[in-house]
Design a protein around this motif. Structure first.
Motif: not given
Length: 257
Positions: A1-5, A107-112, A114-119
């Motif tokens: 879920m995005t920040t806006a949602l 939201f923080e868990a989703e960001i982490q 995404k960061a792990l997947n990107s890394s």
């Protein structure tokens, strides 16, 4: 879920909160006003009771005390209701705070994640690129090794021919020129296809032009010549000469002697 949602859902849940808080605060203020009014009335009745304590009959005194006690009980009920409203108001606000904390944690868990997947993707890409470059370098090394070995074999074969006597060419025929020939090294010309050839840094160079062996080449008959081999085109030869031939440098040295 995005920040806006997340923000949109949370703001939707807060839509009715101000109205509920305003209603509770209004009821609390009304209960407080009623309790204060009862306390004033109790103070007045208590003063009258004390003034007429000696004059009033026992039954009248008892009735006044019971009335004062009932007013105290009523004021206490107003106070209890006000406390309950305060608790409800606190729980109402606390519920939204807990929801906000929960949304922030998700939201923080989703960001982490995404960061792990990107890394991880970036690391895999870098590793794949490193492996590709390593394979390419190994292939280039193998090619250079094969080319260097081939060039070295050709050079050794040329030197063996020189030791046996006569002149040599790198890929075709040989020839000798009569002594005394002189050549201007500034006018040396090279075939375009030779100049465009990739040069192996390990391959030896010859001639006045300091290039690798190509075409027809001739060897200087001076055993102490520092260069030894020369291209026909660099020393102005087109055909196989007769007799001994000396390079321009050795010719000048012989004249000086």
């Amino acid at each position: 879920m995005t920040t806006a949602l997340y923000l949109e859902h949370y703001l939707d849940s807060l839509e009715h909160l101000p109205i509920e808080l305003q209603r509770n605060f209004t009821l609390m203020r009304d209960l407080d006003a009623r309790a204060q009014g009862l306390m004033k009335e109790i103070d007045k009745l208590a003063d009258d009771y004390l003034k007429n304590l000696k004059k009033e009959l026992p039954d009248k005194k008892k009735e006044q005390l019971m009335h004062i006690q009932s007013l105290f009980n009523k004021a206490k009920e107003y106070g209890d209701d006000k406390v309950q409203l305060a608790i409800q108001t606190y729980e109402l606000v606390d519920k939204h705070i807990r929801r906000l904390d929960s949304d922030l944690a998700r939201f923080e868990a989703e960001i982490q994640d995404k960061a792990l997947n990107s890394s991880r993707i970036q690391e895999e890409t870098v590793n794949a690129s490193k492996k590709g470059r390593k394979k390419l370098k190994e292939k280039e090394k193998r090619k250079k090794g094969i080319a260097g070995a081939s060039s070295e074999d050709e050079t050794k074969a040329a030197r063996k021919k020189q030791k046996k006597g006569g002149s040599v060419t790198s890929s075709a025929s040989t020839g000798v020129v009569g002594s005394g020939a002189t050549v201007d090294s500034s006018n040396i010309g090279h075939p375009a296809d030779v100049l465009d050839m990739p040069v192996d840094p390990n391959e030896p160079t010859y001639c006045l032009c300091h290039q690798v062996s190509y075409g027809e080449m001739i060897g200087c008959d001076n055993p102490d010549c520092p260069i030894e081999w020369f291209h026909f085109s660099c020393v102005g030869l087109t055909t196989k000469p007769k007799g001994k031939w000396f390079c321009p440098k050795c010719t000048l040295d012989r004249k000086k002697k």
